[in-house]
Motif scaffolding. Structure first.
Motif, PDB file in Angstrom:
ATOM      1  N   VAL A 167       0.865  -1.190   0.000  1.00  5.77           N
ATOM      2  CA  VAL A 167       0.000   0.000   0.000  1.00  5.77           C
ATOM      3  C   VAL A 167       0.897   1.234   0.000  1.00  5.77           C
ATOM      4  O   VAL A 167       1.526   1.571   0.997  1.00  5.77           O
ATOM      5  CB  VAL A 167      -0.937   0.000   1.218  1.00  5.77           C
ATOM      6  N   ARG A 168       0.943   1.916  -1.128  1.00  3.38           N
ATOM      7  CA  ARG A 168       1.855   3.046  -1.300  1.00  3.38           C
ATOM      8  C   ARG A 168       1.194   4.398  -1.065  1.00  3.38           C
ATOM      9  O   ARG A 168       1.889   5.413  -0.931  1.00  3.38           O
ATOM     10  CB  ARG A 168       2.470   3.030  -2.714  1.00  3.38           C
ATOM     11  N   ALA A 169      -0.122   4.457  -1.056  1.00  2.00           N
ATOM     12  CA  ALA A 169      -0.823   5.722  -0.833  1.00  2.00           C
ATOM     13  C   ALA A 169      -2.179   5.440  -0.216  1.00  2.00           C
ATOM     14  O   ALA A 169      -2.818   4.420  -0.522  1.00  2.00           O
ATOM     15  CB  ALA A 169      -0.983   6.511  -2.130  1.00  2.00           C
ATOM     16  N   VAL A 170      -2.614   6.331   0.666  1.00  4.43           N
ATOM     17  CA  VAL A 170      -3.884   6.177   1.380  1.00  4.43           C
ATOM     18  C   VAL A 170      -4.581   7.528   1.448  1.00  4.43           C
ATOM     19  O   VAL A 170      -3.931   8.561   1.631  1.00  4.43           O
ATOM     20  CB  VAL A 170      -3.661   5.663   2.827  1.00  4.43           C
ATOM     21  N   THR A 171      -5.901   7.503   1.302  1.00  6.93           N
ATOM     22  CA  THR A 171      -6.712   8.659   1.675  1.00  6.93           C
ATOM     23  C   THR A 171      -7.749   8.187   2.678  1.00  6.93           C
ATOM     24  O   THR A 171      -8.566   7.311   2.370  1.00  6.93           O
ATOM     25  CB  THR A 171      -7.408   9.306   0.472  1.00  6.93           C
ATOM     26  N   ASN A 194       5.168   4.505   9.442  1.00  2.00           N
ATOM     27  CA  ASN A 194       6.345   5.302   9.081  1.00  2.00           C
ATOM     28  C   ASN A 194       7.430   4.448   8.434  1.00  2.00           C
ATOM     29  O   ASN A 194       8.147   4.909   7.540  1.00  2.00           O
ATOM     30  CB  ASN A 194       6.890   6.013  10.320  1.00  2.00           C
ATOM     31  N   ALA A 195       7.562   3.193   8.891  1.00  2.00           N
ATOM     32  CA  ALA A 195       8.544   2.299   8.279  1.00  2.00           C
ATOM     33  C   ALA A 195       8.153   1.957   6.838  1.00  2.00           C
ATOM     34  O   ALA A 195       9.009   1.868   5.949  1.00  2.00           O
ATOM     35  CB  ALA A 195       8.691   1.030   9.112  1.00  2.00           C
ATOM     36  N   ASN A 196       6.860   1.771   6.585  1.00  2.00           N
ATOM     37  CA  ASN A 196       6.393   1.447   5.232  1.00  2.00           C
ATOM     38  C   ASN A 196       6.349   2.672   4.319  1.00  2.00           C
ATOM     39  O   ASN A 196       6.364   2.526   3.092  1.00  2.00           O
ATOM     40  CB  ASN A 196       5.013   0.800   5.296  1.00  2.00           C
ATOM     41  N   ARG A 197       6.221   3.859   4.900  1.00  2.00           N
ATOM     42  CA  ARG A 197       6.224   5.131   4.191  1.00  2.00           C
ATOM     43  C   ARG A 197       5.166   5.253   3.087  1.00  2.00           C
ATOM     44  O   ARG A 197       5.461   5.715   1.963  1.00  2.00           O
ATOM     45  CB  ARG A 197       7.611   5.451   3.606  1.00  2.00           C
ATOM     46  N   PRO A 198       3.932   4.889   3.343  1.00  2.00           N
ATOM     47  CA  PRO A 198       2.897   5.242   2.376  1.00  2.00           C
ATOM     48  C   PRO A 198       2.623   6.736   2.441  1.00  2.00           C
ATOM     49  O   PRO A 198       2.849   7.381   3.468  1.00  2.00           O
ATOM     50  CB  PRO A 198       1.680   4.444   2.861  1.00  2.00           C
ATOM     51  N   ALA A 199       2.144   7.289   1.348  1.00  2.00           N
ATOM     52  CA  ALA A 199       1.726   8.691   1.334  1.00  2.00           C
ATOM     53  C   ALA A 199       0.309   8.757   1.903  1.00  2.00           C
ATOM     54  O   ALA A 199      -0.615   8.151   1.355  1.00  2.00           O
ATOM     55  CB  ALA A 199       1.761   9.230  -0.093  1.00  2.00           C
ATOM     56  N   VAL A 200       0.123   9.479   3.003  1.00  2.00           N
ATOM     57  CA  VAL A 200      -1.142   9.470   3.733  1.00  2.00           C
ATOM     58  C   VAL A 200      -1.815  10.828   3.630  1.00  2.00           C
ATOM     59  O   VAL A 200      -1.251  11.851   4.035  1.00  2.00           O
ATOM     60  CB  VAL A 200      -0.931   9.112   5.215  1.00  2.00           C
ATOM     61  N   MET A 201      -3.021  10.831   3.107  1.00  2.40           N
ATOM     62  CA  MET A 201      -3.868  12.025   3.090  1.00  2.40           C
ATOM     63  C   MET A 201      -5.044  11.804   4.020  1.00  2.40           C
ATOM     64  O   MET A 201      -5.693  10.750   3.982  1.00  2.40           O
ATOM     65  CB  MET A 201      -4.359  12.327   1.675  1.00  2.40           C
ATOM     66  N   ILE A 202      -5.315  12.786   4.878  1.00  3.24           N
ATOM     67  CA  ILE A 202      -6.428  12.727   5.817  1.00  3.24           C
ATOM     68  C   ILE A 202      -7.392  13.852   5.468  1.00  3.24           C
ATOM     69  O   ILE A 202      -6.985  15.005   5.311  1.00  3.24           O
ATOM     70  CB  ILE A 202      -5.934  12.881   7.269  1.00  3.24           C
ATOM     71  N   ALA A 203      -8.673  13.525   5.340  1.00  2.00           N
ATOM     72  CA  ALA A 203      -9.713  14.527   5.107  1.00  2.00           C
ATOM     73  C   ALA A 203     -10.787  14.341   6.176  1.00  2.00           C
ATOM     74  O   ALA A 203     -11.244  13.218   6.411  1.00  2.00           O
ATOM     75  CB  ALA A 203     -10.312  14.376   3.709  1.00  2.00           C
ATOM     76  N   HIS A 204     -11.174  15.436   6.809  1.00  2.00           N
ATOM     77  CA  HIS A 204     -12.061  15.308   7.961  1.00  2.00           C
ATOM     78  C   HIS A 204     -12.893  16.574   8.140  1.00  2.00           C
ATOM     79  O   HIS A 204     -12.531  17.646   7.636  1.00  2.00           O
ATOM     80  CB  HIS A 204     -11.236  15.046   9.221  1.00  2.00           C
ATOM     81  N   ALA A 205     -13.992  16.431   8.889  1.00  2.31           N
ATOM     82  CA  ALA A 205     -14.872  17.564   9.174  1.00  2.31           C
ATOM     83  C   ALA A 205     -14.639  18.073  10.593  1.00  2.31           C
ATOM     84  O   ALA A 205     -14.446  17.292  11.523  1.00  2.31           O
ATOM     85  CB  ALA A 205     -16.335  17.150   9.005  1.00  2.31           C
ATOM     86  N   TRP A 206     -14.689  19.397  10.738  1.00  2.47           N
ATOM     87  CA  TRP A 206     -14.492  19.986  12.064  1.00  2.47           C
ATOM     88  C   TRP A 206     -15.528  19.493  13.067  1.00  2.47           C
ATOM     89  O   TRP A 206     -15.208  19.250  14.228  1.00  2.47           O
ATOM     90  CB  TRP A 206     -14.604  21.511  11.980  1.00  2.47           C
ATOM     91  N   ARG A 246      -5.844  13.546  -7.215  1.00  2.00           N
ATOM     92  CA  ARG A 246      -4.519  14.133  -7.446  1.00  2.00           C
ATOM     93  C   ARG A 246      -3.466  13.452  -6.568  1.00  2.00           C
ATOM     94  O   ARG A 246      -2.325  13.255  -6.992  1.00  2.00           O
ATOM     95  CB  ARG A 246      -4.561  15.633  -7.165  1.00  2.00           C
ATOM     96  N   TRP A 247      -3.854  13.117  -5.332  1.00  3.52           N
ATOM     97  CA  TRP A 247      -2.938  12.443  -4.406  1.00  3.52           C
ATOM     98  C   TRP A 247      -2.492  11.098  -4.979  1.00  3.52           C
ATOM     99  O   TRP A 247      -1.305  10.773  -5.019  1.00  3.52           O
ATOM    100  CB  TRP A 247      -3.634  12.259  -3.066  1.00  3.52           C
ATOM    101  N   PHE A 248      -3.466  10.317  -5.460  1.00  2.00           N
ATOM    102  CA  PHE A 248      -3.127   9.016  -6.031  1.00  2.00           C
ATOM    103  C   PHE A 248      -2.391   9.161  -7.366  1.00  2.00           C
ATOM    104  O   PHE A 248      -1.456   8.401  -7.650  1.00  2.00           O
ATOM    105  CB  PHE A 248      -4.385   8.164  -6.207  1.00  2.00           C
ATOM    106  N   ASP A 249      -2.821  10.103  -8.191  1.00  2.00           N
ATOM    107  CA  ASP A 249      -2.147  10.294  -9.475  1.00  2.00           C
ATOM    108  C   ASP A 249      -0.662  10.573  -9.278  1.00  2.00           C
ATOM    109  O   ASP A 249       0.192  10.062 -10.019  1.00  2.00           O
ATOM    110  CB  ASP A 249      -2.785  11.456 -10.247  1.00  2.00           C
ATOM    111  N   HIS A 250      -0.342  11.384  -8.282  1.00  2.00           N
ATOM    112  CA  HIS A 250       1.068  11.719  -8.055  1.00  2.00           C
ATOM    113  C   HIS A 250       1.833  10.545  -7.465  1.00  2.00           C
ATOM    114  O   HIS A 250       2.928  10.202  -7.939  1.00  2.00           O
ATOM    115  CB  HIS A 250       1.186  12.936  -7.135  1.00  2.00           C
TER     116      HIS A 250
END
Length: 533
Positions: A158-162, A234-246, A297-301
């Motif tokens: 798993v190289r990227a996560v949202t 952190n050891a696996n270093r996936p790119a992690v994006m977090i989206a959340h509501a206040w 865009r996160w996954f595309d990159h």
């Protein structure tokens, strides 16, 4: 003479070949959709929509795996999946999490079997759907977000996560400061029974919860919390994006901010107005949506290597809860670096304030105490989950209160000065005070309001805090970190702090006939620290 027919036949064959092959080689990009049964952990059948790109060559193609939310089925992400397959060439698998709807097994509450299921789905998609094992991404809303983060800790592929509207710390989400999130827990349990088959952990958790033993539920939380697996992530270093509501009423944002700050790999966090799952709701169905567009865009990159600039943007993106555009910061620390400290004064009456009210002053005030009754509700409260946050997010209608209605016998109130110029609350306010409960168990609710000239208040943020097993009539110092927020306070308005002991959103411990006394001892003044931008 025989060469002429042979040459004609060869030319005809070449022409037919070009007519048959060329369209396939130059076909416009599209996608196909199949409904599949994927063997999960232990052979448990997981029902899934598998969307594959067409017109992009034989592959393998980058792979996206989307576990569904709690109580939802695999139709949840089909709209977004079609767009990602069609526009960017992803193989997308949207599958119903085990125990729900037509997938097999029982609800595992994002336990080890759910993580193992996600890994089996990746295996299957690589073998059977043309997924690239070196370009795997995961995304999900709520339950799917939690499973995605946990899988990223367990599987290097798993190289990227949202993670959208998810959690990193399950205990801090549903049991903030040792206070049961009553409305959230009841909604999750009801939805689990309605749409799925609770497993043994969930059944036992409900038994303990109904018996009032929420502490017995807590041991299942660490294994199901990405916050305990930060080292692996952190050891696996996936790119992690977090989206959340206040205003997320199930998984408040503070626990995700803490998690985000501990990540060392590529990361991004987007916080926006709304309640649980509402900011990204329409994007999952395939409609234009800021969160899903950023996800693409996160996954595309990170999976396709597209130089779209997302890695050069400021990673902390905050949208004010009461309206306005995105504001970018290089880090959470940079966003919350400035603070204003207000000191709590003795609540009194005066000719300008006939109700008992204290001030948020610029200098320390000590040597005073102020007592309120416990167990009585007041006009101050945090609203209703999945309603109040949606009204704030979609229509900018805040959870409001008219300050004169707040009963000063049952709530302590401190007014700040009129703001000479507009300011922004940007981060998590902290209340530091001394309290003396008359009972061993008491729950407090701290609310911060934006109040206009005629006393109408809009809730900026809040947080519960429960004292359990305290020594009655013995003073103790407490710190309450309210939930983080970005909120623009207009000039002429003021900040108002309210603390009471009942809120319908939570299952508190305060009882009628008891009291709690606030104080500000010499050498340890009470204060409210507000991060500002």
């Amino acid at each position: 003479m025989r060469r002429t027919p042979l040459l004609l036949l060869a030319a005809l064959a070449a022409l037919l070949g070009s007519l048959l092959v060329a369209p396939a080689a130059h076909a416009a990009p599209g996608h196909t959709t199949r409904y599949e049964t994927i063997p999960g952990e232990g052979g448990t059948p997981l029902r899934a929509f598998v969307i594959r790109p067409t017109g992009r060559g034989p592959g393998p193609h980058p792979l996206l795996v989307l576990p569904t939310s709690w109580g939802m089925n695999n139709l949840e992400y089909v709209g977004a999946a079609w767009r990602m397959a069609h526009e960017s060439g992803y193989v997308v698998v949207s599958y119903t999490s085990r125990g729900f709807w037509d997938s097999g097994g029982e609800i595992g509450v994002a336990g080890p079997t759910d993580v193992a299921d996600a890994r089996r789905v990746i295996d299957w998609a690589v073998r059977n759907a043309g997924g690239d094992p070196d370009r795997v991404g995961m995304a999900g809303i709520s339950y799917g977000a939690g499973i995605s983060l946990l899988t990223a800790a367990a599987d290097r592929r798993v190289r990227a996560v949202t993670a959208m509207s998810g959690w990193a710390d399950l205990a801090a989400s549903l049991y903030p400061n040792r206070t049961v999130g009553f409305q959230a827990v009841e909604m999750l349990m009801g939805l689990g029974h309605l749409t799925g088959r609770p497993g043994p952990e969930l059944r036992q958790a409900e038994v303990d919860y109904r018996a009032g033993n929420f502490d017995k539920v807590l041991p299942i939380a660490p294994e199901r919390s990405a916050s305990t697996k930060v080292d692996q992530i952190n050891a696996n270093r996936p790119a992690v994006m977090i989206a959340h509501a206040w205003q997320d009423g199930i998984f408040p944002p503070s626990q995700l901010v803490d998690f985000y700050n501990r990540l060392t790999g590529p990361k991004r966090i987007m916080l926006t107005p709304g309640d649980h799952a509402t900011p990204e709701l329409f994007g999952a169905a395939g409609f234009p949506n800021e969160i899903w567009e950023s996800t693409g865009r996160w996954f595309d990159h990170h999976l396709r290597g597209v130089d779209n600039g997302v890695d050069r943007e400021k990673p902390v993106q905050l949208k004010p809860a009461n309206g306005g555009g995105w504001r970018g910061y290089p880090s959470w620390a940079a966003a919350t670096a400035r603070n204003s400290t207000f000191y709590l004064t003795r609540p009194t009456t005066s000719w300008t304030s006939p109700q008992v009210t204290g001030s948020l002053a610029g200098a320390a005030s000590t040597g005073w105490t102020h007592r309120i009754n416990t167990g009585w509700d007041t006009a101050a409260n945090s609203g209703t989950i999945m309603v109040s946050g949606m009204l704030q997010g979609f229509f900018n209608i805040p959870t409001g209160v008219w300050m004169p209605q707040v009963n000063r016998s049952d709530a302590a109130v401190w007014w700040g000065p009129d703001q000479e110029s507009a300011t922004t609350v940007n981060g998590a306010p902290r209340l530091h005070t001394t309290v003396t409960p008359s009972a061993a168990d008491t729950t407090l609710y701290a609310y911060l309001y934006d109040v206009g000239a005629v006393g109408g208040g809009a809730l900026i943020t809040h947080k519960p805090f429960t004292l359990r097993g305290a020594k009655p009539d013995v003073a103790q110092t407490i710190d309450i970190d309210l939930e983080p927020v970005t909120w623009d306070v207009p000039a002429g308005h003021r900040l108002v702090l309210v603390v009471d002991t009942v809120d319908p959103r939570y299952l508190g411990t305060s009882q009628r006939g008891e009291t709690v006394t606030f104080g500000s001892p010499a050498g340890n003044p009470s204060w409210l620290r507000v991060p500002t931008a």
